[in-house]
Design an enzyme around this catalytic site. Structure first.
Site, PDB file in Angstrom:
ATOM      1  N   HIS A   1       1.009  -1.288  -0.001  1.00  0.00           N
ATOM      2  CA  HIS A   1       0.100  -0.053  -0.312  1.00  0.00           C
ATOM      3  C   HIS A   1       1.185   1.901   0.125  1.00  0.00           C
ATOM      4  O   HIS A   1       0.575   2.271  -0.543  1.00  0.00           O
ATOM      5  CB  HIS A   1      -0.860  -0.228   1.259  1.00  0.00           C
ATOM      6  CG  HIS A   1      -2.068  -0.928   1.129  1.00  0.00           C
ATOM      7  ND1 HIS A   1      -2.092  -1.862   1.027  1.00  0.00           N
ATOM      8  CD2 HIS A   1      -3.652  -0.327   0.835  1.00  0.00           C
ATOM      9  CE1 HIS A   1      -3.892  -2.026   0.443  1.00  0.00           C
ATOM     10  NE2 HIS A   1      -4.628  -1.178   0.780  1.00  0.00           N
TER      11      HIS A   1
ATOM     12  N   HIS B   1       0.317  -2.915   8.812  1.00  0.00           N
ATOM     13  CA  HIS B   1       1.763  -2.849   9.024  1.00  0.00           C
ATOM     14  C   HIS B   1       2.515  -2.041  10.367  1.00  0.00           C
ATOM     15  O   HIS B   1       2.212  -0.876  11.152  1.00  0.00           O
ATOM     16  CB  HIS B   1       2.490  -2.108   7.867  1.00  0.00           C
ATOM     17  CG  HIS B   1       2.179  -2.650   6.738  1.00  0.00           C
ATOM     18  ND1 HIS B   1       2.425  -3.729   6.330  1.00  0.00           N
ATOM     19  CD2 HIS B   1       0.956  -2.264   5.650  1.00  0.00           C
ATOM     20  CE1 HIS B   1       2.416  -3.693   4.861  1.00  0.00           C
ATOM     21  NE2 HIS B   1       0.918  -3.676   4.591  1.00  0.00           N
TER      22      HIS B   1
END
Length: 440
Positions: free
Chosen positions: A207, A254
């Site tokens: 991303h 993350h």
């Protein structure tokens, strides 16, 4: 001296990987898990830090238990103890906390395990919706709307190059994840606001890679080709990148290190492949053997990436990206031969943005809606036809589609055929239809 620098660097990396930083950022943004607070209010305690990882969808998940998780257990337990202590201090005010926020479930269940995750409390709805938007800027729905819309309503030249960048960045990012094999941030202490990608490995953040590469490439390709203020382009690129990167920490997907590595890795890929964009696009459009090489290259890259230790959404996403890129590249070759969506001559550059009138906005909206409907119908029809056919060819039961798609023999041709067709139709069939009904 060198040894001290290396040790300091390793400590920095471990610190940036610490899930406690992710949990602190989430609490700062108004996200808190409700499990500990609910247990405490019912008379339970945090003795042993008995969080149920299988219920809340821990980042390491059911797919993997990497050694790094075990070595960090003591550190996490200390962090959980701190969280429990904070929760104990909040018990008396838990009703006020609930009044300030709302309890919601994570975005989308985990496609591998079916885990829907742990409920959590959102105290800042503005940030919640902002980071939801940020994470959607790296998901399929955004891609299937953004790239085709740019082709149909803005500039096919720019869109073709953006797709090349997107394919290379995402492919290399997904493959690197399965080489490094770092687990997702541990939950607890992290709250999983999103569950869909929870079974994948974590480093680098793809991303963050797409959220860096797409806006930066968009600025670099369009500036000088289109007339617009420099400050506007820079601000849009930076804002897009920051929102996407922070959204991955907010979602609990993350660590800080994952996002930093994704950002820097994306810059490195752009530095290497950026100068070749014109050559690649010209080759795809004009070379007589381009279709053969396009199919061979994308299929070969997909076969290489399918050598994973076990199934995850990463493998399917990689095939999907390569299939879409191949379909768009093939369509650009056919478009060039037929003169569809031809690029304006160099003498017309830089291009002037059109005046925003009601008729122009209506025409763009009509193209977008009709085009997306065609693409969604294409995807639905191709899925319905391809999955049973491939299962029949390879003798795999198709009564459970989710399990059938986990077989490489099904997933590889299914993803390539379906999304290759979607990509091809976005740049060929849809403009062809527009040209015949007077929308171009």
């Amino acid at each position: 001296m060198a040894g001290g620098i290396k040790m300091g660097f390793m400590r920095l990396m471990q610190n940036l990987q610490d899930p406690q930083h992710v949990a602190r950022f989430q609490r700062l943004c108004g996200v808190r898990g409700v499990e500990a607070r609910d247990r405490l209010s019912n008379g339970a305690s945090c003795v042993g830090h008995g969080y149920n990882v299988s219920q809340n969808g821990g980042g390491d998940g059911i797919r993997r238990r990497a050694p790094e998780i075990e070595t960090d257990r003591e550190k996490r337990n200390n962090g959980v103890a701190d969280d429990c202590a904070r929760d104990e201090r909040r018990v008396d005010g838990s009703e006020q906390d609930s009044a300030r926020g709302s309890t919601v479930k994570p975005m989308r269940r985990n496609s591998l395990t079916g885990d829907v995750g742990q409920e959590f409390l959102v105290e800042n709805k503005l940030l919640f919706y902002l980071f939801m938007l940020g994470t959607e800027l790296g998901n399929e729905l955004f891609y299937i709307c953004f790239f085709p819309n740019f082709m149909w309503n803005v500039d096919a030249f720019v869109s073709r190059r953006l797709v090349v960048v997107w394919v290379w960045v995402m492919y290399l990012g997904q493959c690197t994840k399965d080489v490094i094999r770092r687990p997702r941030p541990a939950s607890p202490p992290v709250v999983k606001v999103e569950m869909f990608y929870n079974s994948e490995y974590s480093m680098p953040s793809t991303h963050a890679m797409s959220g860096t590469a797409i806006p930066l490439s968009l600025f670099l390709i369009t500036y000088g080709r289109w007339e617009y203020p420099l400050l506007l382009g820079v601000s849009l690129a930076i804002g897009w990148c920051v929102v996407v990167c922070l959204s991955r920490i907010y979602m609990g997907m993350h660590s800080i290190l994952d996002v930093i590595v994704g950002f820097l890795y994306s810059l490195l890929i752009l530095l290497i492949f950026g100068p070749a964009l014109d050559t690649i696009d010209t080759f795809n459009q004009t070379h007589p053997y381009a279709p053969v090489l396009i199919v061979s290259l994308h299929l070969g890259l997909g076969l290489f990436s399918f050598t994973l230790d076990t199934w995850s959404t990463s493998r399917g996403d990689t095939a999907q990206i390569l299939g879409s890129g191949a379909g768009i590249a093939l369509a650009s070759h056919l478009n060039h031969r037929l003169g569809l969506l031809s690029d304006p001559p160099v003498s017309m550059l830089p291009l002037q943005p059109p005046a925003f009138t009601l008729s122009m906005i209506g025409l763009c909206a009509l193209r977008f809606l009709l085009g997306v409907i065609i693409l969604l119908v294409t995807r639905a029809v191709m899925k319905a036809l391809t999955i049973p056919l491939v299962c029949w060819v390879f003798g795999i039961p198709s009564n459970d589609v989710r399990k059938a798609r986990q077989h490489m023999e099904v997933e590889l041709p299914y993803r390539y055929i379906v999304y290759g067709t979607v990509g091809f139709n976005s740049l060929f069939l849809v403009p062809f239809v527009f040209a015949h009904i007077g929308l171009l």
